[in-house]
Enzyme design. Structure first.
Site, PDB file in Angstrom:
ATOM      1  N   ASP A   1      43.577  25.605  49.708  1.00 23.18           N
ATOM      2  CA  ASP A   1      43.363  24.170  49.916  1.00 23.18           C
ATOM      3  C   ASP A   1      42.922  23.842  51.348  1.00 23.18           C
ATOM      4  O   ASP A   1      43.538  24.283  52.321  1.00 23.18           O
ATOM      5  CB  ASP A   1      44.682  23.452  49.615  1.00 23.18           C
ATOM      6  CG  ASP A   1      44.538  21.946  49.486  1.00 23.18           C
ATOM      7  OD1 ASP A   1      43.795  21.340  50.274  1.00 23.18           O
ATOM      8  OD2 ASP A   1      45.178  21.374  48.582  1.00 23.18           O
TER       9      ASP A   1
ATOM     10  N   SER B   1      40.104  18.988  49.077  1.00 24.48           N
ATOM     11  CA  SER B   1      41.029  19.041  47.948  1.00 24.48           C
ATOM     12  C   SER B   1      40.628  18.023  46.877  1.00 24.48           C
ATOM     13  O   SER B   1      39.498  18.035  46.413  1.00 24.48           O
ATOM     14  CB  SER B   1      42.467  18.845  48.446  1.00 24.48           C
ATOM     15  OG  SER B   1      43.392  19.291  47.483  1.00 24.48           O
TER      16      SER B   1
END
Length: 266
Positions: free
Chosen positions: A156, A42
Site C-alpha cells: 500500500d 490506495s
C-alpha cells in the site's frame, strides 16, 4: 479575477471511507471545475482510475448496491502468513465497471503510488496496466498479499505517503487534496488496553499514517484540503457507499467555493 477551473486532485489512502471521494468529485463537477490530473494512493488510486476512464459515476452506482454479504463474497482469503486476502476477486469484479487500460492511454494525467518495501521507497505508476497499479497501491500490509514486481516488493502506498501531494505535475492547476485521515467524529473514548495484538498493531499503523498525512499537507500546502474524519467508517464498510458518497459531497461543499465567489487560497 478569473478563477482557475482546472484541478489536480490528490486522492488519499483510507479503505472504505475513500468512497467519499466520489461525492467530492461530484461536487467539483457541479461547481464547474475541470479535473485534468489525478494522483491517487490506495483506495484513491481506484477511484481516480475510474474517474480517468469516465466511469466514476458507474463505480458509485456499483458500490452503492453492495450489501455486507456481497462485500464478504468479494474477499478471497489466502494463507494468513502472507496476508489475509489476495484481492483478485474484488478487482476482477470491478472490471465490470471499468476496463484495464494502459495508464498512458487514459485521457487525463493519472499517477498511482505504492510502496516498495524492499528498497524502502515509493513506487510511482504513471504507465502500464492501471489494474496492476491499483492492486499494488491497495495492498494494505497484513491484509492484502504484497506484489512481487521485478526486484521490488510492493504494498500500500499509504505506508510511506498516504496523501501524495508531492506528485502533482500540473503546478498551475488548483491543487485539491482529500485527506482520509482527518480529525475523528466525536465518539466514545477507545479502550486500547482491550485490543488484541493485531488490532493494536493496526491502530498503531494508522496513528503513524495520520501523522504522515498531517506532515505532508503542512509541507506541500495544497490550495484546498477536504478532511474526511478517519472514523467516518470502518475499513470494510463498502455496504455504506451511498451514505459515504453523500457525506463526501457535503464535506466538499464546506470547502470548495462557488466560481462567482472570491478564491480562497490556504
Amino acid at each position: 479575477m478569473e478563477i482557475n477551473k482546472k484541478v489536480s486532485l490528490v486522492l488519499g489512502s483510507g479503505g472504505a471511507r475513500g468512497i467519499t471521494q466520489i461525492g467530492i468529485i461530484n461536487l467539483l463537477h457541479e461547481r464547474g471545475y475541470e479535473i485534468d490530473e489525478i494522483v491517487g494512493c490506495s483506495i484513491g488510486s481506484l477511484v481516480g482510475a475510474a474517474f480517468a476512464q469516465g466511469k466514476v459515476g458507474d463505480l458509485g452506482e456499483w458500490m452503492s448496491r453492495l450489501t455486507k454479504r456481497q462485500v464478504f463474497k468479494l474477499m478471497d482469503f489466502t494463507d494468513p502468513r502472507f496476508g489475509f486476502l489476495k484481492g483478485e476477486r474484488a478487482l476482477n469484479s470491478l472490471k465490470e465497471v471499468f476496463e484495464d487500460k494502459n495508464i498512458e492511454d487514459l485521457t487525463i494525467k493519472y499517477t498511482a503510488i505504492a510502496t516498495d518495501l524492499l528498497h524502502e521507497r515509493e513506487e510511482i505508476f504513471d504507465k502500464g496496466s492501471v489494474y496492476q497499479a491499483i492492486r499494488a497501491s491497495i495492498a494494505i500490509p497484513a491484509v492484502f498479499t504484497g506484489i512481487q514486481l521485478a526486484d521490488k516488493f510492493l504494498v500500500d502506498g499509504g505506508v510511506l505517503n498516504p496523501i501524495p501531494v508531492n506528485y502533482v505535475t500540473k503546478k498551475d492547476n488548483l491543487i485539491v487534496a482529500v485527506n482520509l485521515d482527518g480529525a475523528p467524529l466525536l465518539t466514545e473514548h477507545k479502550s486500547f488496553h482491550r485490543l488484541n495484538t493485531f488490532a493494536l498493531i493496526q491502530e498503531s499503523y494508522y496513528a503513524m499514517r495520520r501523522k504522515l498525512s498531517a506532515m505532508s499537507l503542512e509541507l506541500y500546502k495544497p490550495d484546498y484540503v477536504i478532511h474526511v474524519p478517519h472514523n467516518i467508517s470502518g475499513i470494510w464498510d463498502f455496504d455504506r457507499s451511498k451514505d459515504l458518497i453523500d457525506q463526501g459531497f457535503e464535506l466538499a461543499n464546506q470547502v470548495i467555493p462557488e466560481h462567482e465567489k472570491s478564491l480562497r487560497i490556504g
